[in-house]
Design a protein around this motif. Sequence first.
Motif, mmCIF file in Angstrom:
data_model
loop_
_atom_site.group_PDB
_atom_site.id
_atom_site.type_symbol
_atom_site.label_atom_id
_atom_site.label_comp_id
_atom_site.label_asym_id
_atom_site.label_seq_id
_atom_site.Cartn_x
_atom_site.Cartn_y
_atom_site.Cartn_z
ATOM 1 N N PRO A 1 -2.920 -4.234 -4.065
ATOM 2 C CA PRO A 1 -1.872 -3.952 -3.380
ATOM 3 C C PRO A 1 -0.602 -3.488 -4.024
ATOM 4 N N ALA A 2 -0.391 -3.844 -5.250
ATOM 5 C CA ALA A 2 0.904 -3.508 -6.025
ATOM 6 C C ALA A 2 0.576 -1.780 -6.323
ATOM 7 N N VAL A 3 -0.587 -1.465 -6.775
ATOM 8 C CA VAL A 3 -1.027 0.102 -7.046
ATOM 9 C C VAL A 3 -1.000 0.889 -5.824
ATOM 10 N N GLY A 4 -1.601 0.172 -4.671
ATOM 11 C CA GLY A 4 -1.555 0.903 -3.551
ATOM 12 C C GLY A 4 0.027 1.204 -2.960
ATOM 13 N N GLY A 5 0.796 0.098 -3.057
ATOM 14 C CA GLY A 5 2.413 0.291 -2.770
ATOM 15 C C GLY A 5 3.050 1.463 -3.466
ATOM 16 N N LEU A 6 2.789 1.285 -4.738
ATOM 17 C CA LEU A 6 3.335 2.283 -5.683
ATOM 18 C C LEU A 6 2.737 3.759 -5.333
ATOM 19 N N LEU A 7 1.730 3.797 -4.715
ATOM 20 C CA LEU A 7 0.889 4.996 -4.456
ATOM 21 C C LEU A 7 1.950 5.666 -3.140
ATOM 22 N N PHE A 8 1.833 4.621 -2.126
ATOM 23 C CA PHE A 8 2.785 4.770 -0.800
ATOM 24 C C PHE A 8 4.105 5.336 -1.054
ATOM 25 N N CYS A 9 4.967 4.401 -2.031
ATOM 26 C CA CYS A 9 6.189 4.772 -2.008
ATOM 27 C C CYS A 9 6.486 5.928 -2.954
ATOM 28 N N SER A 10 5.454 6.334 -3.753
ATOM 29 C CA SER A 10 5.681 7.800 -4.365
ATOM 30 C C SER A 10 5.621 9.022 -3.516
ATOM 31 N N ILE A 11 4.529 8.665 -2.578
ATOM 32 C CA ILE A 11 4.404 9.897 -1.583
ATOM 33 C C ILE A 11 5.621 9.986 -0.769
ATOM 34 N N ALA A 12 6.335 8.871 -0.151
ATOM 35 C CA ALA A 12 7.323 8.868 0.504
ATOM 36 C C ALA A 12 8.635 9.338 -0.214
ATOM 37 N N LEU A 13 8.798 8.927 -1.259
ATOM 38 C CA LEU A 13 9.962 9.367 -2.306
ATOM 39 C C LEU A 13 9.967 10.884 -2.505
ATOM 40 N N LEU A 14 8.410 11.538 -2.667
ATOM 41 C CA LEU A 14 8.284 12.866 -2.798
ATOM 42 C C LEU A 14 8.690 13.712 -1.663
ATOM 43 N N TRP A 15 8.308 12.932 -0.366
ATOM 44 C CA TRP A 15 8.538 13.843 0.996
ATOM 45 C C TRP A 15 9.949 13.673 1.159
ATOM 46 N N TYR A 16 10.765 12.495 0.869
ATOM 47 C CA TYR A 16 12.247 12.409 1.154
ATOM 48 C C TYR A 16 13.048 13.432 -0.010
ATOM 49 N N THR A 17 12.333 13.656 -0.983
ATOM 50 C CA THR A 17 13.245 14.550 -1.968
ATOM 51 C C THR A 17 13.011 15.953 -2.044
ATOM 52 N N ALA A 18 11.731 16.431 -1.152
ATOM 53 C CA ALA A 18 11.553 17.665 -1.113
ATOM 54 C C ALA A 18 11.192 18.263 0.426
ATOM 55 N N ALA A 19 10.310 17.331 1.239
ATOM 56 C CA ALA A 19 9.897 17.993 2.343
ATOM 57 C C ALA A 19 11.254 17.616 3.397
ATOM 58 N N LEU A 20 11.882 16.464 3.361
ATOM 59 C CA LEU A 20 13.002 16.301 4.104
ATOM 60 C C LEU A 20 14.227 17.254 3.763
ATOM 61 N N TRP A 21 14.277 17.337 2.561
ATOM 62 C CA TRP A 21 15.297 18.318 2.185
ATOM 63 C C TRP A 21 15.168 19.670 2.520
ATOM 64 N N GLN A 22 13.751 20.478 2.641
ATOM 65 C CA GLN A 22 13.741 21.368 3.001
ATOM 66 C C GLN A 22 13.792 21.550 4.679
ATOM 67 N N LEU A 23 13.192 20.562 5.212
ATOM 68 C CA LEU A 23 13.201 20.793 6.938
ATOM 69 C C LEU A 23 14.566 20.340 7.489
ATOM 70 N N ASN A 24 15.489 19.649 6.381
ATOM 71 C CA ASN A 24 16.826 19.233 7.006
ATOM 72 C C ASN A 24 17.843 20.416 6.426
ATOM 73 N N GLY A 25 17.571 21.675 6.239
ATOM 74 C CA GLY A 25 18.320 22.545 5.944
ATOM 75 C C GLY A 25 18.923 22.260 4.382
ATOM 76 N N PHE A 26 17.992 21.943 3.433
ATOM 77 C CA PHE A 26 18.358 21.792 2.188
ATOM 78 C C PHE A 26 19.437 20.776 2.083
ATOM 79 N N HIS A 27 19.442 19.648 2.774
ATOM 80 C CA HIS A 27 20.269 18.557 2.557
ATOM 81 C C HIS A 27 19.343 17.358 2.724
ATOM 82 N N THR A 28 19.648 16.306 1.747
ATOM 83 C CA THR A 28 18.929 14.748 1.757
ATOM 84 C C THR A 28 20.174 13.841 1.834
#
Length: 173
Positions: A143-170
């Motif tokens: 569960p620790a590694v699975g949690g790290l994997l999930f958090c990594s995906i979420a942080l990548l989404w937050y710092t790139a996909a959300l940034w892009q889809l939110n008009g280059f603002h996070t």
Amino acid sequence: MALLLIPVAVGLGVYFVGRGLTPDPNSSLFGARYDDAMTLKARLGSALLGLALIQLLLAARMYGRLPGSKPSSRAVSMTHRFTGLAAFLLSVPIAYHCLAAYGIELTTPRVAIHSITGCVLYGAFAAKVVVVRSRRLPGWMLPAVGGLLFCSIALLWYTAALWQLNGFHTPGF
């Protein structure tokens, strides 16, 4: 225990390859270039986050962590494996384009966090495979590694996909 060096080597390998590449902003992703490629990556990244959420729910179901859940069936564990493979395969073209177009950059906090988290993501993928296959490692590691994997995906989404889809603002950056 030497197997635990594999995820570290994978993460560092991605980092050093990305730092050694000459970025080419003209790189295409399935034929899309520039802003179109960034939008496509944002959409693929959002789909990846969706798969990660499904993975999280399936894992919680498999281990009886959802309210009213009982020990899971083989179908749940096979679905978990299938969606995990789909998530990995979906992440590869996104990561490839990031590395080809931008490499590993440490220019701003958002970009640095995104770059380092991308390296951690592939180390976490490797770690999950090692932990799942090992019978010698403590039970809390999965569960620790699975949690790290999930958090990594979420942080990548937050710092790139959300940034892009939110008009280059996070928020926060």
